[in-house]
Scaffold this active site. Sequence first.
Site, PDB file in Angstrom:
ATOM      1  N   CYS A   1      -1.659  -3.168   6.821  1.00  0.00           N
ATOM      2  CA  CYS A   1      -1.836  -1.904   7.525  1.00  0.00           C
ATOM      3  C   CYS A   1      -3.088  -1.924   8.391  1.00  0.00           C
ATOM      4  O   CYS A   1      -3.240  -1.084   9.298  1.00  0.00           O
ATOM      5  CB  CYS A   1      -1.879  -0.732   6.547  1.00  0.00           C
ATOM      6  SG  CYS A   1      -3.185  -0.847   5.306  1.00  0.00           S
TER       7      CYS A   1
ATOM      8  N   CYS B   1       0.846  -1.188   0.000  1.00  0.00           N
ATOM      9  CA  CYS B   1       0.000   0.000   0.000  1.00  0.00           C
ATOM     10  C   CYS B   1       0.886   1.244   0.000  1.00  0.00           C
ATOM     11  O   CYS B   1       1.940   1.284   0.633  1.00  0.00           O
ATOM     12  CB  CYS B   1      -0.948   0.007   1.193  1.00  0.00           C
ATOM     13  SG  CYS B   1      -0.241   0.534   2.765  1.00  0.00           S
ATOM     14  N   GLU B   2       0.463   2.249  -0.737  1.00  0.00           N
ATOM     15  CA  GLU B   2       1.268   3.450  -0.873  1.00  0.00           C
ATOM     16  C   GLU B   2       1.180   4.354   0.350  1.00  0.00           C
ATOM     17  O   GLU B   2       1.956   5.300   0.473  1.00  0.00           O
ATOM     18  CB  GLU B   2       0.848   4.226  -2.118  1.00  0.00           C
ATOM     19  CG  GLU B   2      -0.556   4.775  -2.084  1.00  0.00           C
ATOM     20  CD  GLU B   2      -0.930   5.490  -3.372  1.00  0.00           C
ATOM     21  OE1 GLU B   2      -1.703   6.446  -3.308  1.00  0.00           O
ATOM     22  OE2 GLU B   2      -0.435   5.086  -4.457  1.00  0.00           O
ATOM     23  N   HIS B   3       0.254   4.076   1.261  1.00  0.00           N
ATOM     24  CA  HIS B   3       0.091   4.933   2.431  1.00  0.00           C
ATOM     25  C   HIS B   3       1.058   4.584   3.558  1.00  0.00           C
ATOM     26  O   HIS B   3       1.539   5.481   4.265  1.00  0.00           O
ATOM     27  CB  HIS B   3      -1.347   4.850   2.946  1.00  0.00           C
ATOM     28  CG  HIS B   3      -2.359   5.273   1.926  1.00  0.00           C
ATOM     29  ND1 HIS B   3      -3.572   4.627   1.754  1.00  0.00           N
ATOM     30  CD2 HIS B   3      -2.324   6.260   0.997  1.00  0.00           C
ATOM     31  CE1 HIS B   3      -4.242   5.219   0.780  1.00  0.00           C
ATOM     32  NE2 HIS B   3      -3.513   6.196   0.299  1.00  0.00           N
TER      33      HIS B   3
END
Length: 226
Positions: free
Chosen positions: A186, A115-117
């Site tokens: 996450c 995930c890019e977060h």
Amino acid sequence: MKHAKTPSDILENNNITSYSSFTACADDECFDTMDSTENRIVEQLSGAVTTLLEGLGEDPYREGLVKTPERVAKSLRFLTKGYRQNPEELLRKAVFTESYDEMVLVKDIELFSMCEHHMLPFFGKAHVAYIPDGKIVGLSKIARVVEVYARRLQVQERLTQQIRDAIVDVLNPKGVGVVIEAKHMCMVMRGVEKQNSTTTTSAMSGEFLSSESTRSEFLRLIHNRS
């Protein structure tokens, strides 16, 4: 004044192959021989990982961590290799003229992404179907398209749409359906810490949108485990 250690100093002092002369399989991370550009990128990433370790309160020069910056750098290059691949080109290499006009489904395609977060993994399965309109594609190429887009920093919603759009652009089929079911670290190992949560996303076009029976057949087939 004490000289600050650099990644190159660490490698030299520990008899580890330097980046400039790195070849395949220097440690447990096996890679093809790297050119000067790749060497430079790995060294830059390694320096960033060294800073990260220091920020976490660790000593990046102790025995157990001395090679960690290099390992993480090479691992990240592998996990994001999709940035250096073109999924539409992969598809075009195996397009064939064929009169078949029923649904083609490749289901349970394993995928691993980040995930890019939070740059934490999410993983699961993709189910991809299309209805040909005079052209079909080699089945393995569908799985490769999933792999290319997954090996980038992602959100699951965008990943689902990108897979659909690549197939639409290359094959111009009567319809495409994509469903992804994934577990996000996450949400599992941080934040709300919900270990059993799964996220499902879908992206469809053509007959998968306009025909309820087509859409129902697709969803029935992907959940049929017999």
